[in-house]
Every structure is written in C-alpha cells, then in structure tokens.
Design an enzyme around this catalytic site. Structure first.
Site, PDB file in Angstrom:
ATOM      1  CD  GLU A 230      -5.281  -2.897   1.165  1.00  0.00           C
ATOM      2  OE1 GLU A 230      -5.648  -2.347   0.101  1.00  0.00           O
ATOM      3  OE2 GLU A 230      -4.766  -2.275   2.110  1.00  0.00           O
TER       4      GLU A 230
ATOM      5  CD1 TRP B  51     -21.579  10.564   8.748  1.00  0.00           C
ATOM      6  CD2 TRP B  51     -21.375   8.790   7.388  1.00  0.00           C
ATOM      7  NE1 TRP B  51     -21.202   9.507   9.525  1.00  0.00           N
ATOM      8  CE2 TRP B  51     -21.069   8.390   8.721  1.00  0.00           C
ATOM      9  CE3 TRP B  51     -21.305   7.835   6.371  1.00  0.00           C
ATOM     10  CZ2 TRP B  51     -20.700   7.082   9.047  1.00  0.00           C
ATOM     11  CZ3 TRP B  51     -20.949   6.547   6.706  1.00  0.00           C
ATOM     12  CH2 TRP B  51     -20.642   6.171   8.028  1.00  0.00           C
TER      13      TRP B  51
ATOM     14  CE  LYS C  80     -17.781   9.549  10.667  1.00  0.00           C
ATOM     15  NZ  LYS C  80     -16.969   8.621  11.464  1.00  0.00           N
TER      16      LYS C  80
ATOM     17  CB  THR D 271      -0.884   0.032   1.261  1.00  0.00           C
ATOM     18  OG1 THR D 271      -0.026   0.063   2.406  1.00  0.00           O
ATOM     19  CG2 THR D 271      -1.778  -1.186   1.335  1.00  0.00           C
TER      20      THR D 271
END
Lengths: 540, 540
Positions: free
Chosen positions: B333, B445, B440, B188
């Site tokens: 991933e 959201w 938030k 990553t």
C-alpha cells in the site's frame, strides 16, 4: 480510457519541507553568521518553530495569502525562516538582489507589489535611498534583534525582526493549497530593459530541491553539512535552503562574510563537506589558503556555476586539495540547477587533465529538465559535442512566462536560454557563449567564453573579457580585455602569442586592451554591454 | 488571494523516466539474466527503444489506454521494458506474484481485467493451470525469443515476446496525460480474504523513485550499479527499476537465479555496489561466501526489508564484509520505500553494536511520507522510542483506497498499516510487530518480532516464530516455534534459559515447539495464521 491511480492526493508544498526536517531531522543543526558578526546556532526543529512564529507575525501585520514579501538579505537563518513562513503561508517570497541599482530595486519592489521588506542592517543605506519610492511597503523589517536594528532617517516603519516574531505563537496550521501556487519570485538582473520576474511555484521548487539532493547533483545526505555561498537573494541559492532540509543535511549560512578567510574558517569549524558558489568566491578562498598553507579537513565537494570555472582552478581544487568540483548551469528562469557535471565511472582510469576537461563543462540535465540545442532556424542540432546552437530547456522548474509579462518567451514549449551550447553524445552540455556575446566571424562562431578561459590560463592574467567588434571584411572580430595580476608586466604581444598555442589561429583576437578592472554587474558577471558601449567601434 | 506560479506545466510520467535515461545516460548498461541462463546486456538507450517497440506491439494487439497488462515474471530486461511500455502508454502494469496460489492468481487476473499476460518460461506450468479460467486474456506472451518460448498444452494464444516486439518500430510518441493516471497495480498477498489491489499513479511512482535515489535512502548515482533482488512482481521492486534510470545508475537484474552463488557471482562480475532484498536472500548469500572464503570487491551497501533483519546478520555484513546495511520499511500500500535507516554523522564514535542496534530499526520516513503511531483510541503517541502503537502513514505514494474497493481504509486521512511500531525522538521508527501478531498479556504487549529476533540470536536456531496463545489468567501468552540449525541439539530448557538473559522475564515463552520447517507464504513471510490454526489452543 485512462484509469485513475488511487493514491492520496497531497500537494507538494514548501511547508512540508521544513516540517519534514523538523519531524525527521529535528536535531540537525542550522548555523548562521549574524550580520553583526557572531555565529548563531539552532536546529531544524527550532527553525520550523520560528518559521511558524513569523507566519503568525506576518498575519498580524495584515498580510494575506497572495501578498508579496520582499527581502534584501544575506544567507542567514532569519532569511531561511522567511523562505518557509512566507511561501508556506501562501504568500510570495520575493528575493531582491542588493547589487541591483537603486532604480531597479525600486522598480522590482513596486512591480512585485511587496507589502513588507525584510532587510539586513548592511543594506540600511540602500533602504534609506529607496523607501520613499516604495509606497506599498507598510513595514521595513530588519533581520536582527532590537539592539542591532538601526534607525533609518526618513523611514518611519522600521521594525526589528526578533521583536516582531518572538511574541508570536509557534503554533501555526500551514494552509493546504494547490502546489502550482506561487511560492517565490526572483527578477533577472536585467542588463537590458527592466528586470523580468520569474514566479516559482511550490511544485517547481520542491521537485528541484528533490533533484538537487541526488547523488548525481549536490548529493545531500544526513552525514553532510552544506555551506551555500550562492546567495539566497538570487535564484533561491540553487534551492539549497530547500534541499538541505529534505536531505536532512546540516545547513551553514555565511551571512555577509564571503572573503576567503571567513569562508575557510566556517568550513573548518562547522565540518562543512559541500559548498556551492561562483568561481570568484573559490579563487578568493584558494588564494587565502595558499597564502597561509592551509588544507581542508572535511570539504569533499563544491558546486560551481554562474560563470565558467577555469580549468586551472578545477585542477587545483581536485589535485591539490582533494575536493571534487561539480560544474552546474542554471538561470533565474530555471529556478535553480538545470544541469550538473560529475565524473562517470569509467573516469577512474582517466588522466587528471581529462577529468578536469569534462568537469569544466556544465554536465548532464537533472531528471526533470530536458535540453536541446537548435540552430537559428530552430532545428535541433545533433548531440555530437561540436554542433553549437542556442540551448533550449523544458521541464518542471522552467518558467512558462514572466510575471505580468505580455507574451510567453517559449518557442514550441521550450525556453530559449540565450546561451550557446554544445551537447555531447553522452548528454554532457557545454556552454560556449551567450547568444549576444558569441563572435560571428567569416560565417563561423568564436566563443568569447572559450577565449577568455584560454587567456586566464596565462599566469599574468587576473581577469579577461572578449567582445566582438564590427569588422568590414569578417563581420566581427574578437577584442580582448585583460586585467593583469598584481605585479605582472604582460603585454599584448605575449598574450597573443600565448593564445596562438591554445586556440585556432583565426580565433586569436585582433587587439588587446589592458584595464585596471572590468565592469561587473548585479550578479557578479562582467558587463560586456558596458565594454561594447565604450570599445565597440569598428576594426579597420 | 493565492497567486499562480508561472512555470511550465508538465506531468510526472514514467515515459519521461526512461527517456531521461536514454538521453542523459544512454550508454549506461542494463544487464539481465535470461530465464534460460545466459546474461543479456544492453544500454538505457536500447532499453528505451525496445520499450517503444513494445508500446507499438501492445497497440498492435488492440490494447488501448486504460487496459491492464499482467506479468508473472522475474527481474529481467523484458519485464523492465514492459514497466515502461505499458505504463508509458497509459495502460496499467499489473505485476502478479507467482508465489500466490493458483486460485488467487486467477482471482487477481480477472479482477484486474488483464488483457495480456507477460510470463517467464519458468511459470509455464502455472499458466497452463490458470489460462482456462482467465477468459479476458487474449494473449499469453512468453518473455523470451521464439526458441525459448514453450508451447503450453491447452493454451492456444502463446506468443514469443521477441517475435512480437522485434518487427515493431522503435518510434513511438509517448502520450501525455494527467500524472494521477494509474501506472501500475499490485495486489496484497492476502493471507485473509481475497487479495486487494493497490493502484499506483505515475506521480506516486516518480516521486517515490526520486526519493529513493537520495543519499539518505538508496543513494543511486551514475557511479553505482544496483542489483535489486527484491522482486519486480511485488511492490515494484522498491521502485528500483524506476529509480535507477533517474539516477543514471547501472541496473543488474538477476532473473530467476537467486541462490547465494548466483547472486555473488553476478555482483562480482558486474561491479555491483548496491543491492536490496529480504533477509533470507542475504543469509543465503553470506552462507555461500563463508563456505568458500569469499569477499566482495565492489559491494558497498544493501537495502533490506520485508521482515526484520537479525542484528547478527547486520553485524556480519558490516564488520566482516564492510557492507553498509540500510533497513527499510514499506508495504504494497506504500508503492515502495516508506522509511529507511542510515547512520547519523555522530555515529562515527559509536561502538559497532550501537550502530547495528540503530540499523536493526526501520529508520526515518522518506521525504514525501509522514509517520505517526497511535493508540487504540486513535490518539497520537509520543515520539519517545518506547510508546508502541499502530503505525499510520500519509504521503504522496500511499494509497487512498483499494482498486474496486468498497470503502477507503483511511482514518482521518492516514493509512493504518497494521504494524505496531515505536518512533524515537530523532524520528527513527521501529516495527515491533503486526497488530494481529502482538501478544497481549496482563494488559501489556509483547512483540513477537523482538522475541523471534532474540531466539535466532542462539547459535543453534535457524528460524523462530512466536504466536500468542489464549491464557485463562493473562489473556495471551507467547508460544515459541524453533527450527534447529542442521546438527544442532538445542532443547526447550536451553533456549528458554538463553531467552531469560535477553528479554524481560515476563516475555519468556510458556512453551517451545520444535519443527522441521515453518510455513512460508507468497511473499516469503512466515504464515503465523497457519501456526495459529494448528497450535493456537489455550495454555493451561
């Protein structure tokens, strides 16, 4: 030392195929012709729910993982539900070919130890004839609602599929198990000896279905609708019932109505873009269309296999109807598609005839299958397009042994197909004959298939078959059988003269026999064994 | 009891991928831009032969199965050969992202225990800076002939790839081993903490590549030519270098030249039909084409991912240039593609805008991957297109743990992606934000991505970024960063008024900061962490 990968370890199971379709293509349709006539229509989400109901129903009948469930059925939605419910439960879906003789059906049902048989009402007379000889079958389930389930004299335990399934819950937790577990079983048509069973694993079917979706094979997309005419009772209908849900492709199942008119109307009404079937089906379809001056609205491509597609038929599909033809090859022992032919990019500049000549061949092997041709000593022959030898295959969906078989048919890890083929430098394979049908003459081989293809190129010929007949000098010589087209007056001299212009002189048959029809077996193939029995004397 | 299937038991190995292409598509081309400029051209048959040579060469360097080989390289044919030679030998192909900081590169090379590093000459300065800190690397192999291999001060063991490989035999018997063996490793980009390694198995890559070939994903056929702009140094270039040989598809590798002109010219000269890249690449390409009034001759489709493709750019591709856009989603991933969007058949009657709105989403999961969204308590949210939650994935090519990682990141067998998404009833997934970027506010959201997309819809905006800034009353409120287009005079009032017409009133940012540029990290993504460090105070 090898390092392990660190990925999730999930099995390739058929339950994941139908649940993928339900979750990701839940609104895509499955359309099915009921055995009693009308069309039935639902979605993959509903299909998955019914498969779960059937899984509960089978469990309710006392069946457990490892048990076998037989089917004698057309391509329809209940048969499709069974494909997933049976295999998804860890049981074995044993598709029986209804064209087998009753004795062979009894043999395979008992050999497979089927606990339940699912059948279409069409085959009630067949069930009546065999039920008493199948003592392990505890229920005969007719794929119909109660009103369309017949009573069968002498068969007590006949159930209606809908009555059995409907009360069950559509909640079923598919068991997770080894992907090498048996999912389905299909027997060879067994022209000699008893039929032999090919036991397909979940892994083999899923990998084949993934391959079948690819652009170079069937090319199944969410924009397509596929109509498999190839039967679900034989080599898994080329795995199309598994591939379509993977591709998110609408599935159109023709039930028992396989005549030209029915197939044409279904293609048109359901927007079918892709189909697959044996050459005789396409002959019937085009004959109907020609007779009525019809065109396709949505059809783009058809897969063809089972026997060689005459080049004239390929030409008609492509040049007259604008439908691509993709010739495939596979057998009971290869789960489904082993090879398939498509045009290469450089074909854009080719003549129609050159394209058709390529498409008359069986194409390149799918990813997951390797092919080679070998001589009688087992040596690999060059990929030169002319060296003929037995086709050998190896891959993820090729059998290693027959069910309850005594010894593996493999040779050095490869399956001997019994087909004679050539492979061109570009990888294109062409079936030239069956090992048992090829005519060995003067140390050379004559392909009976090539001779037959040449003969059906004559406008007066409906069907043709060639066998080798013993000859005192040449070992064998070809004998040609002809079924004339209605009204045709073709005679021996004319067809032989015609063939002289099409094949090498030493290929021209020594004699011609005109017949009203050819003997055709369980999978629609001409039974050359029967011809040999009756006509296989010695040329003088 | 479960019954075993009776199929051949062959592993899904990467060596079988390149050997399939060599045998069945041996004449199909691979075209590659050399790092020093010219185009190189050969076939899959020749590529496979060179991969076997490299396998012999690596063995000659003393490397054995399980060893890791690193690469710091562009998309080119030698890198492709390494993909197959390294993994096919049972070694681990560790692709390093050259955009990582030197410290991170050193970390991952040592963490992976790379024995050899393959690098392109472009990165010689990078190699010079890190070589002394990588004591396990016994050779630094420049992917070039001798003439184009630089000497690097202070690095003794620099070899020319061609010099190393050419003397070797092209005969190499690929070892057969468990398909769960590690094939490739990618770290990553690690915006926080050390990079983490995803160790891909042969099985995972082969299954992903098979899926990638399908019509509903990249749709790779023998008639196509694909140009992956997505880098081979990051998540396997979406597995395109593996999928193209499976599909028999011509592969065009752009080397280091990724500017609009170079990509355009390569697409035209090589008849490219499919491409894949991040949105910034397509912006550069279209800018060049617009400037010069150019059109595509053969391009039909482009995959896009890495970050959200602005709808305006999708519209331009489709309506102006006639190129389909397929938005995908995946991460380090997930090996490569997890989801991809294509138009459904019913879209034929849709307006362009409706089509583009669908294609701006990330699409349906590939067969082999399951998706769900969950709330903070881990409960699965409904597939209603509006319930936002963390995207969870499970499937054949999703990691179960990180390389040398201490504990599995999985939650109940699912990988938590860190992305906030919705899933529509038809299965279409849309990334709304990263869990760490979502704003938030007042218990609700706000998607920073949606706000950014809305902002770049203004003609004066070149780039936009949004972060959440602490707010005493609302918890967080959005702060917008704008990079103006050259010559644009856009001010705060105008962009906020514009946004009021595009998003809900409570989404409109509390303030706007105009910057000359945005901080961009190793994989081309805006580094919001840097913005937060500098600007993440508290709104008053």
């Amino acid at each position: 030392m090898l390092q392990p990968g660190l990925m999730m370890n999930l099995p390739l199971l058929l339950s994941s195929v139908i649940e993928h379709a339900a979750a990701q293509y839940g609104e895509v349709e499955v359309v099915s012709r009921e055995t009693h006539g009308p069309l039935f229509r639902y979605t993959y989400a509903q299909c998955a729910a019914r498969a779960r109901k059937l899984a509960n129903a089978l469990s309710g009948l006392g069946l457990v993982a490892g048990d076998a469930v037989g089917s004698i059925a057309w391509n329809n939605h209940r048969h499709l539900e069974a494909y997933y419910a049976v295999s998804g439960s860890g049981m074995v879906m044993h598709t029986c070919n209804p064209r087998l003789q009753a004795q062979q059906l009894i043999y395979i049902i008992n050999h497979a130890e089927d606990r339940v048989i699912l059948f279409d009402a069409t085959f009630a007379p067949l069930v009546k004839g065999i039920a008493a000889h199948c003592p392990n079958v505890r229920a005969w389930v007719c794929l119909a609602d109660a009103g369309n389930t017949p009573t069968i004299d002498g068969v007590a335990n006949v159930l209606s599929y809908d009555e059995l399934v409907e009360p069950c819950s559509e909640v079923f937790a598919w068991p997770q198990f080894d992907e090498n577990t048996a999912a389905a079983l299909c027997y060879t048509s067994g022209t000699t000896g008893n039929p032999k069973g090919a036991m397909y694993s979940h892994r083999a079917i899923v990998l084949n279905a993934m391959s079948g979706c690819m652009p170079g094979l069937l090319s199944l997309s969410p924009s397509d609708a596929i109509l498999p005419v190839v039967p679900m009772f034989h080599i898994n209908a080329w795995c199309i019932p598994y591939a379509a849900p993977i591709g998110g492709t609408k599935l159109v199942l023709p039930g028992p109505k396989l005549d030209g008119q029915s197939i044409y109307e279904l293609m048109e009404s359901e927007g079918v873009t892709i189909s697959a079937g044996v050459p005789t089906i396409w002959q019937g379809l085009l004959a109907y269309m020609e007779q009525h001056g019809l065109r396709f609205s949505t059809m783009r491509r058809t897969g063809v296999g089972g026997s060689a597609m005459p080049q004239a038929l390929i030409a008609k599909f492509m040049d007259v109807y604008g439908v691509d033809v993709r010739h495939g090859w596979g057998m009971t022992e290869t789960t489904a598609i082993g090879t398939m032919g498509i045009l290469p990019p450089q074909s854009k500049t080719w003549t129609s005839e050159k394209k058709q000549a390529l498409l008359a061949k069986q194409g390149r092997s799918a990813f997951g299958v390797e092919i080679k041709v070998v001589n009688e000593a087992g040596d690999t022959l060059p990929r030169d397009g002319s060296s003929q030898g037995e086709l050998m295959v190896r891959g993820h969906w090729i059998i290693a042994s027959y069910y309850k078989g005594e010894k593996s048919p493999l040779i050095d890890g490869w399956f001997p197909t019994g087909d004679i083929a050539t492979i061109a430098p570009d990888g294109t394979m062409q079936i030239r004959d069956r090992t048992k049908d090829v005519i060995k003459t003067g140390g050379e081989w004559i392909s009976s298939i090539d001779l037959e293809s040449a003969a059906v190129g004559h406008p007066g010929v409906a069907m043709a078959a060639v066998i080798g007949v013993k000859h005192p000098k040449w070992d064998e010589r070809p004998l040609l059988f002809i079924v004339r087209k209605p009204g045709a007056t073709l005679e021996k001299e004319e067809i032989l003269k015609f063939l002289e212009t099409k094949v090498a002189k030493w290929w021209v048959p020594d004699d011609v026999v005109f017949l009203e029809s050819l003997p055709v077996g369980g999978t629609g193939k001409v039974q050359k064994g029967d011809l040999r029995k009756q006509y296989g004397g010695v040329f003088s």
